[in-house]
Design a protein around this motif. Sequence first.
Motif, short mmCIF file in Angstrom:
data_model
loop_
_atom_site.label_atom_id
_atom_site.label_comp_id
_atom_site.label_asym_id
_atom_site.label_seq_id
_atom_site.Cartn_x
_atom_site.Cartn_y
_atom_site.Cartn_z
N LYS A 28 20.98 27.96 38.98
CA LYS A 28 22.23 28.54 39.49
C LYS A 28 23.33 27.49 39.52
O LYS A 28 24.49 27.77 39.22
CB LYS A 28 22.03 29.14 40.89
N GLU A 29 22.99 26.25 39.91
CA GLU A 29 23.97 25.17 39.94
C GLU A 29 24.48 24.86 38.54
O GLU A 29 25.68 24.67 38.33
CB GLU A 29 23.34 23.94 40.58
N ILE A 30 23.58 24.81 37.57
CA ILE A 30 23.96 24.56 36.17
C ILE A 30 24.86 25.69 35.68
O ILE A 30 25.88 25.46 35.02
CB ILE A 30 22.72 24.41 35.28
N GLU A 31 24.49 26.93 35.99
CA GLU A 31 25.27 28.09 35.58
C GLU A 31 26.68 28.04 36.18
O GLU A 31 27.67 28.29 35.48
CB GLU A 31 24.55 29.36 36.02
N ASN A 32 26.78 27.71 37.45
CA ASN A 32 28.07 27.64 38.12
C ASN A 32 28.93 26.52 37.53
O ASN A 32 30.13 26.72 37.27
CB ASN A 32 27.87 27.41 39.62
N ALA A 33 28.33 25.36 37.29
CA ALA A 33 29.07 24.25 36.70
C ALA A 33 29.54 24.60 35.29
O ALA A 33 30.67 24.26 34.90
CB ALA A 33 28.21 22.99 36.69
N GLY A 75 38.61 25.25 30.06
CA GLY A 75 38.71 25.12 28.61
C GLY A 75 37.78 24.09 28.02
O GLY A 75 38.01 23.61 26.91
N GLY A 76 36.73 23.75 28.72
CA GLY A 76 35.80 22.74 28.25
C GLY A 76 34.55 23.34 27.64
O GLY A 76 34.36 24.56 27.62
N THR A 77 33.71 22.45 27.16
CA THR A 77 32.41 22.84 26.62
C THR A 77 31.34 22.09 27.40
O THR A 77 31.32 20.86 27.40
CB THR A 77 32.31 22.46 25.13
N PRO A 78 30.47 22.83 28.10
CA PRO A 78 29.44 22.15 28.88
C PRO A 78 28.32 21.61 27.99
O PRO A 78 27.97 22.21 26.98
CB PRO A 78 28.90 23.25 29.80
N GLU A 79 27.81 20.47 28.38
CA GLU A 79 26.65 19.89 27.70
C GLU A 79 25.59 19.63 28.77
O GLU A 79 25.79 18.82 29.67
CB GLU A 79 27.02 18.59 27.01
N VAL A 80 24.48 20.34 28.67
CA VAL A 80 23.43 20.25 29.68
C VAL A 80 22.15 19.79 29.02
O VAL A 80 21.75 20.31 27.98
CB VAL A 80 23.20 21.63 30.34
N GLU A 81 21.52 18.81 29.64
CA GLU A 81 20.19 18.38 29.22
C GLU A 81 19.29 18.56 30.43
O GLU A 81 19.58 18.05 31.51
CB GLU A 81 20.19 16.92 28.80
N SER A 82 18.21 19.32 30.26
CA SER A 82 17.30 19.54 31.38
C SER A 82 15.86 19.51 30.90
O SER A 82 15.57 19.75 29.73
CB SER A 82 17.59 20.87 32.07
N ASP A 83 14.97 19.21 31.84
CA ASP A 83 13.56 19.21 31.51
C ASP A 83 12.95 20.55 31.89
O ASP A 83 13.66 21.49 32.22
CB ASP A 83 12.83 18.05 32.21
N GLU A 116 27.51 17.50 31.59
CA GLU A 116 28.81 16.95 31.22
C GLU A 116 29.70 18.08 30.74
O GLU A 116 29.23 19.02 30.10
CB GLU A 116 28.66 15.91 30.10
N CYS A 117 30.97 17.97 31.08
CA CYS A 117 31.95 18.95 30.62
C CYS A 117 32.92 18.22 29.68
O CYS A 117 33.62 17.31 30.10
CB CYS A 117 32.70 19.55 31.81
N HIS A 118 32.92 18.62 28.42
CA HIS A 118 33.79 18.00 27.43
C HIS A 118 35.02 18.86 27.24
O HIS A 118 34.93 20.04 26.91
CB HIS A 118 33.07 17.85 26.08
N THR A 119 36.18 18.27 27.49
CA THR A 119 37.45 18.96 27.27
C THR A 119 38.23 18.20 26.19
O THR A 119 37.83 17.12 25.76
CB THR A 119 38.29 19.03 28.56
#
Length: 70
Positions: free
Chosen positions: A33-38, A46-54, A63-66
């Motif tokens: 839920k935290e990842i989804e909210n972020a 207007g960014g692109t999220p980059e998520v790495e999870s196990d 990370e949010c790339h704008t």
Amino acid sequence: MKVRTKWVVLALCSLTIVMGIFLLGMQSYFNNKEIENASDQCYEIGGTPEVESDFLAMNYSFECHTDENS
């Protein structure tokens, strides 16, 4: 050991295992839920999220790339 004592020990062990699984599941759920909210907030600016999870998202990095970050 009496039969009744064996059943009590077995019940306590079973309850401990079930509670452990429940707590791991809850942690995974709230991390997702935290990842989804972020991610949603990142898209809003207007960014692109980059998520790495196990596995089960127990550990993750976000990370949010704008355009400003590029």
